[in-house]
Motif scaffolding. Sequence first.
Motif, PDB file in Angstrom:
ATOM      1  N   THR A 158       0.831  -1.194   0.000  1.00  0.00           N
ATOM      2  CA  THR A 158       0.000   0.000   0.000  1.00  0.00           C
ATOM      3  C   THR A 158       0.870   1.249   0.000  1.00  0.00           C
ATOM      4  OG1 THR A 158      -1.838   1.106   1.137  1.00  0.00           O
ATOM      5  CG2 THR A 158      -0.135   0.149   2.509  1.00  0.00           C
ATOM      6  N   GLY A 159       0.270   2.408  -0.310  1.00  0.00           N
ATOM      7  CA  GLY A 159       1.006   3.661  -0.369  1.00  0.00           C
ATOM      8  C   GLY A 159       1.386   4.175   1.007  1.00  0.00           C
ATOM      9  N   LEU A 160       2.352   5.086   1.026  1.00  0.00           N
ATOM     10  CA  LEU A 160       2.864   5.612   2.281  1.00  0.00           C
ATOM     11  C   LEU A 160       1.794   6.310   3.116  1.00  0.00           C
ATOM     12  CD1 LEU A 160       6.331   7.090   1.253  1.00  0.00           C
ATOM     13  CD2 LEU A 160       5.938   5.262   2.888  1.00  0.00           C
ATOM     14  N   ASN A 161       0.821   6.930   2.453  1.00  0.00           N
ATOM     15  CA  ASN A 161      -0.182   7.707   3.170  1.00  0.00           C
ATOM     16  C   ASN A 161      -1.471   6.934   3.421  1.00  0.00           C
ATOM     17  OD1 ASN A 161       1.484  10.020   3.189  1.00  0.00           O
ATOM     18  ND2 ASN A 161       0.884  10.478   1.082  1.00  0.00           N
ATOM     19  N   ASP A 162      -1.438   5.631   3.216  1.00  0.00           N
ATOM     20  CA  ASP A 162      -2.653   4.827   3.339  1.00  0.00           C
ATOM     21  C   ASP A 162      -2.581   3.867   4.519  1.00  0.00           C
ATOM     22  OD1 ASP A 162      -3.691   6.023   1.052  1.00  0.00           O
ATOM     23  OD2 ASP A 162      -2.716   4.569  -0.252  1.00  0.00           O
ATOM     24  N   GLU A 163      -2.308   4.415   5.714  1.00  0.00           N
ATOM     25  CA  GLU A 163      -2.182   3.561   6.890  1.00  0.00           C
ATOM     26  C   GLU A 163      -3.475   2.811   7.175  1.00  0.00           C
ATOM     27  OE1 GLU A 163      -1.549   4.241  11.604  1.00  0.00           O
ATOM     28  OE2 GLU A 163      -0.061   5.176  10.294  1.00  0.00           O
ATOM     29  N   ALA A 164      -4.605   3.435   6.859  1.00  0.00           N
ATOM     30  CA  ALA A 164      -5.889   2.761   7.087  1.00  0.00           C
ATOM     31  C   ALA A 164      -5.966   1.474   6.273  1.00  0.00           C
ATOM     32  CB  ALA A 164      -7.042   3.692   6.716  1.00  0.00           C
ATOM     33  N   ASP A 165      -5.345   1.471   5.088  1.00  0.00           N
ATOM     34  CA  ASP A 165      -5.324   0.262   4.270  1.00  0.00           C
ATOM     35  C   ASP A 165      -4.526  -0.846   4.944  1.00  0.00           C
ATOM     36  OD1 ASP A 165      -6.843   1.436   2.314  1.00  0.00           O
ATOM     37  OD2 ASP A 165      -5.142   2.039   1.076  1.00  0.00           O
ATOM     38  N   VAL A 166      -3.464  -0.456   5.645  1.00  0.00           N
ATOM     39  CA  VAL A 166      -2.654  -1.445   6.365  1.00  0.00           C
ATOM     40  C   VAL A 166      -3.517  -2.162   7.398  1.00  0.00           C
ATOM     41  CG1 VAL A 166      -0.727  -1.772   7.956  1.00  0.00           C
ATOM     42  CG2 VAL A 166      -0.492  -0.186   6.031  1.00  0.00           C
ATOM     43  N   ILE A 167      -4.265  -1.375   8.173  1.00  0.00           N
ATOM     44  CA  ILE A 167      -5.108  -1.945   9.213  1.00  0.00           C
ATOM     45  C   ILE A 167      -6.188  -2.828   8.607  1.00  0.00           C
ATOM     46  CG2 ILE A 167      -6.553  -1.418  11.192  1.00  0.00           C
ATOM     47  CD1 ILE A 167      -3.559  -0.524  11.341  1.00  0.00           C
TER      48      ILE A 167
ATOM     49  N   GLY B 281       7.877   1.740  13.713  1.00  0.00           N
ATOM     50  CA  GLY B 281       7.113   2.965  13.575  1.00  0.00           C
ATOM     51  C   GLY B 281       5.672   2.812  14.005  1.00  0.00           C
ATOM     52  N   ASP B 282       4.916   3.895  13.864  1.00  0.00           N
ATOM     53  CA  ASP B 282       3.514   3.877  14.270  1.00  0.00           C
ATOM     54  C   ASP B 282       2.705   2.858  13.470  1.00  0.00           C
ATOM     55  OD1 ASP B 282       3.927   5.793  16.177  1.00  0.00           O
ATOM     56  OD2 ASP B 282       3.354   7.482  14.887  1.00  0.00           O
ATOM     57  N   ALA B 283       3.019   2.725  12.170  1.00  0.00           N
ATOM     58  CA  ALA B 283       2.268   1.771  11.338  1.00  0.00           C
ATOM     59  C   ALA B 283       2.475   0.343  11.841  1.00  0.00           C
ATOM     60  CB  ALA B 283       2.702   1.885   9.885  1.00  0.00           C
ATOM     61  N   ASP B 284       3.697   0.029  12.305  1.00  0.00           N
ATOM     62  CA  ASP B 284       3.966  -1.309  12.845  1.00  0.00           C
ATOM     63  C   ASP B 284       3.130  -1.562  14.103  1.00  0.00           C
ATOM     64  OD1 ASP B 284       6.252  -2.188  11.090  1.00  0.00           O
ATOM     65  OD2 ASP B 284       7.116  -0.366  11.909  1.00  0.00           O
ATOM     66  N   LYS B 285       3.043  -0.552  14.947  1.00  0.00           N
ATOM     67  CA  LYS B 285       2.271  -0.700  16.179  1.00  0.00           C
ATOM     68  C   LYS B 285       0.780  -0.826  15.881  1.00  0.00           C
ATOM     69  CE  LYS B 285       5.790   1.900  18.683  1.00  0.00           C
ATOM     70  NZ  LYS B 285       6.131   3.154  19.388  1.00  0.00           N
ATOM     71  N   ARG B 286       0.312  -0.064  14.884  1.00  0.00           N
ATOM     72  CA  ARG B 286      -1.090  -0.176  14.465  1.00  0.00           C
ATOM     73  C   ARG B 286      -1.372  -1.585  13.937  1.00  0.00           C
ATOM     74  NH1 ARG B 286      -0.908   4.145  16.490  1.00  0.00           N
ATOM     75  NH2 ARG B 286      -1.714   6.156  15.771  1.00  0.00           N
ATOM     76  N   ALA B 287      -0.383  -2.168  13.270  1.00  0.00           N
ATOM     77  CA  ALA B 287      -0.555  -3.524  12.738  1.00  0.00           C
ATOM     78  C   ALA B 287      -0.736  -4.518  13.872  1.00  0.00           C
ATOM     79  CB  ALA B 287       0.648  -3.910  11.886  1.00  0.00           C
ATOM     80  N   VAL B 288       0.063  -4.394  14.929  1.00  0.00           N
ATOM     81  CA  VAL B 288      -0.086  -5.278  16.088  1.00  0.00           C
ATOM     82  C   VAL B 288      -1.467  -5.081  16.710  1.00  0.00           C
ATOM     83  CG1 VAL B 288       0.729  -5.747  18.438  1.00  0.00           C
ATOM     84  CG2 VAL B 288       2.379  -5.447  16.582  1.00  0.00           C
ATOM     85  N   GLU B 289      -1.923  -3.829  16.797  1.00  0.00           N
ATOM     86  CA  GLU B 289      -3.251  -3.555  17.350  1.00  0.00           C
ATOM     87  C   GLU B 289      -4.336  -4.254  16.534  1.00  0.00           C
ATOM     88  OE1 GLU B 289      -3.606   0.667  17.376  1.00  0.00           O
ATOM     89  OE2 GLU B 289      -2.144   0.959  18.989  1.00  0.00           O
ATOM     90  N   ALA B 290      -4.190  -4.215  15.200  1.00  0.00           N
ATOM     91  CA  ALA B 290      -5.186  -4.861  14.339  1.00  0.00           C
ATOM     92  C   ALA B 290      -5.216  -6.369  14.562  1.00  0.00           C
ATOM     93  CB  ALA B 290      -4.889  -4.552  12.878  1.00  0.00           C
ATOM     94  N   HIS B 291      -4.037  -6.980  14.656  1.00  0.00           N
ATOM     95  CA  HIS B 291      -3.974  -8.423  14.919  1.00  0.00           C
ATOM     96  C   HIS B 291      -4.577  -8.751  16.285  1.00  0.00           C
ATOM     97  CE1 HIS B 291      -1.825  -9.578  11.367  1.00  0.00           C
ATOM     98  NE2 HIS B 291      -0.780  -8.843  11.642  1.00  0.00           N
ATOM     99  N   MET B 292      -4.308  -7.907  17.284  1.00  0.00           N
ATOM    100  CA  MET B 292      -4.850  -8.155  18.614  1.00  0.00           C
ATOM    101  C   MET B 292      -6.373  -8.027  18.615  1.00  0.00           C
ATOM    102  SD  MET B 292      -2.516  -9.067  20.693  1.00  0.00           S
ATOM    103  CE  MET B 292      -3.556  -8.945  22.127  1.00  0.00           C
ATOM    104  N   THR B 293      -6.900  -7.072  17.852  1.00  0.00           N
ATOM    105  CA  THR B 293      -8.353  -6.926  17.752  1.00  0.00           C
ATOM    106  C   THR B 293      -8.984  -8.190  17.170  1.00  0.00           C
ATOM    107  OG1 THR B 293      -8.211  -4.517  17.486  1.00  0.00           O
ATOM    108  CG2 THR B 293     -10.227  -5.599  16.696  1.00  0.00           C
TER     109      THR B 293
END
Length: 308
Positions: free
Chosen positions: A86-95, A265-277
Motif C-alpha cells: 500500500t502507499g505511504l499515506n494509506d495507513e488505514a489500508d494497512v489496518i 514505527g507507528d504503522a507497525d504498532k497499528r498492525a499489532v493492534e489490528a492483529h490483537m483486535t
Amino acid sequence: MSNPSDELKTAVIIEDDAEIRHVLAEVLESSGFSTVSVGNGIDGVRAVLTYKPVLTTIDVNMPGIDGIEAAKRIRAQSDTFIIMLTGLNDEADVIAGLGAGADDYLLKPFRPRELRARVEALLRRSRAGDSAAAPVVAPSQDRVGPSFPGGRPSTTSIPISPIADEVETPASSSSAALVIPVPAASAPALVDGQDDAAGDWLVHRDLRLHPENRIVLVGGAELDLTRTEFDLLATLLESKRRVRSKADLTLVLRGESYVTSYFVGDADKRAVEAHMTNLRRKLGESAANPRYIETVRGVGYRLTSDAV
C-alpha cells in the motif's frame, strides 16, 4: 545439498502495475521463488487456489475487487503467507489488510532488501511450526505452472479474465497469572487425532495452547487462528503477566534478526493492534472487559490475572 522443498517455493504476485509486478518478480525469484503474476484481484484469488503458493503479495488498490476483498477470499481458502502492498499515506489500508487476514504489509515505494527481509521472517515462522507451514506443491505432469528443475525460477503470467519504542514493565509477582505446562496425560482431548505427546500445553483460565501442534482450545472448542494470531497468543502465554510492548511484539513476529537496526514505527504498532483486535474477537472478549488479554495503556499487552 539443498533441500528439495526449498526449490519448489511458489509466490503469487497480485498487482495491477506492470512495472511493480516486474520488480516484485525479480526480487522474489532472486530469493528462490517461482512466481505467478496477475493483474487483478479475481485472477489473484484463482491463482492462489491453483498454484497453492507459500507466499502471496497483494496490492491494495486494484480495479475490480480491491486487495482487501481479495485477501479475505484468499484467507478463507488458503494459509498462504500474505503481504499487503500500500502507499505511504494509506495507513488505514494497512489496518484493513491485516484485518482481512494478511500477515504483513509493505509500504510503497519499497526497497527490495526490505521485501526480502520480511519474506525471510515469514519463512522463519513457517519453519518454527511445521504443522502450520504453508503448503509446498511439487509440479505435476498435467499441471501448467511455475517450475524450475534446471536452475533459475521462471515467471508465469496468467491471462486476466474480464469479469515503541515502548518499555516492557514487569508486573508484581504477587499477581502472576497461572500459566503452567500440562502433562500430555492430563491435557485436553486431542483435536482431529493429533498426537500431543511432544511438548506441553500452555494454560490460562480455560484457554489452552499447544506450541508444537499449534492447537488453541477455549473451553474445549478449537479456535481457527492465523499464524500471526497464534504467534501473538503464544508469546503472551509464555510471557505470563510480563507486559509485551507493541514494538517488542512486532520484532517477535518478524524474528530477532529481521534487520540490524530496525525502527518500529507507528504503522507497525497499528498492525499489532489490528492483529490483537482480531485475536480478541476470536477469543470472544473485548478490550473493555477482557478475560484473557488486557491492554496496559501506553505500554502494550499482558495476560489478565487468573483470579476470577
